[in-house]
Design a protein around this motif. Sequence first.
Motif: not given
Length: 438
Positions: A319-329
Amino acid sequence: FGVREMGGNDPVTPDTLMLIGSTTKTMTTMLMAQLVDDGIMDWDTPVVDIMPTFTVADPEITQMITVQHLVCACTGVPRRDFEMIFNSEDTGAEGIIESLADFEFFTGFGEAFQYSNQMVATGGYVAAMAAGGEYGNLYEDYLALMQERIFDTVGMPNTTFSFDKAKASGNYGIPHDNNIALEYSPMSLDVEEALLGPVVPAGGAWSNVMDMARYLVTELDEGVAPDGTRVVSAENLKKTWEPQVAITDDASYGLGWIVDEYKGLKVLHHGGNTNGFTSDLAFIPDVDLGISVLTNQYGSLFNQLVRFRLLELMYQQDPQFEEAAQFQIDMMKKASDEVMAQIQESINTEEIAPYLGQYSNAALGDITVQWQQDKLIFDSGEFQAEIRARINDEGELSYVLYDSLLSGLPVKTEETEDGRYVIVIGLGVNEYTFEKVE
């Protein structure tokens, strides 16, 4: 997953209808591709050949704009959603087309990505006129054409532009928007209907994931519906997939599609946001894979998170995008917390008193600022929002819309040198001054 309304018990199912917002643009360009197939128009047909009254601010550009230019986001006309939002109650299809008369183009064609809902909506209405529709009835003509040529032919029995039909289904999502504190709450469908009505070709369809799956199959099978019916030629469908203008180093805009890549694979996608719904539609032609994600909340990152997790699972990646999404959140939450720390619990009634009343702006129409049940309310007619006072770190007082579709929008109160009271909303090129009506 989830429920149709926060606090309720009715479950969301694969048949639950939700507004798909700008994902509708891809269907409008599929319709246009059909008309090109049938020789009714061509991609490079000048718009004035179909609609002689069509005009933009520059007479030379008026003559240059083709059918394709209306849906390529490549003409250099900037986004002007405020004018669409504030005037929706008084603007029909023809009103949207006529609003382009004062649109100025800041770059040459193909030089910059500029997203315009009014341009795409006009594209849908021009297509309807090319197919035999009449000026003055283009809204109904477009709806009938889409029903016959796209929804019925692809096999999308639940997809509709009708709010009445969506509500009569008994299985539809309630929209949810958020305030500055990022707290979601249900909102009225009436607001959605009023704001989307004039621009339905650019973002007004209701659908569910079952219908969207059949639509994806038609895209993946290069224009052939699940029942084997040829909906549109592969040649003209693929024309809508061709890059027209760069968005980033990796992504371009086609004709109603974003042309992107995922680790070397070509991805076609388009999201959609209404005031209380979010959609994400994507497919990878080379591997015959597509996905549609619909949610009944505004600005949801969840939709893209699901899409990227599917791709990670398919290719057995960590998983990579979840971390990027969490950063945005986290960044959104940080920004929200900073603003909330400056939001005042109350408004000085004496300071705001001179600014109560009715205001007018030539482009956006009339607004009212008034007290309602101990809250200062900004009322545009199309929507209402609470105004909150904000004091920044330098001690400067300003105001902001706390909730509604325009939550976070700056609202400035000013007194001119000659003693007139004005209210200014927005920033930069999207700044509008309202004069107080005496």
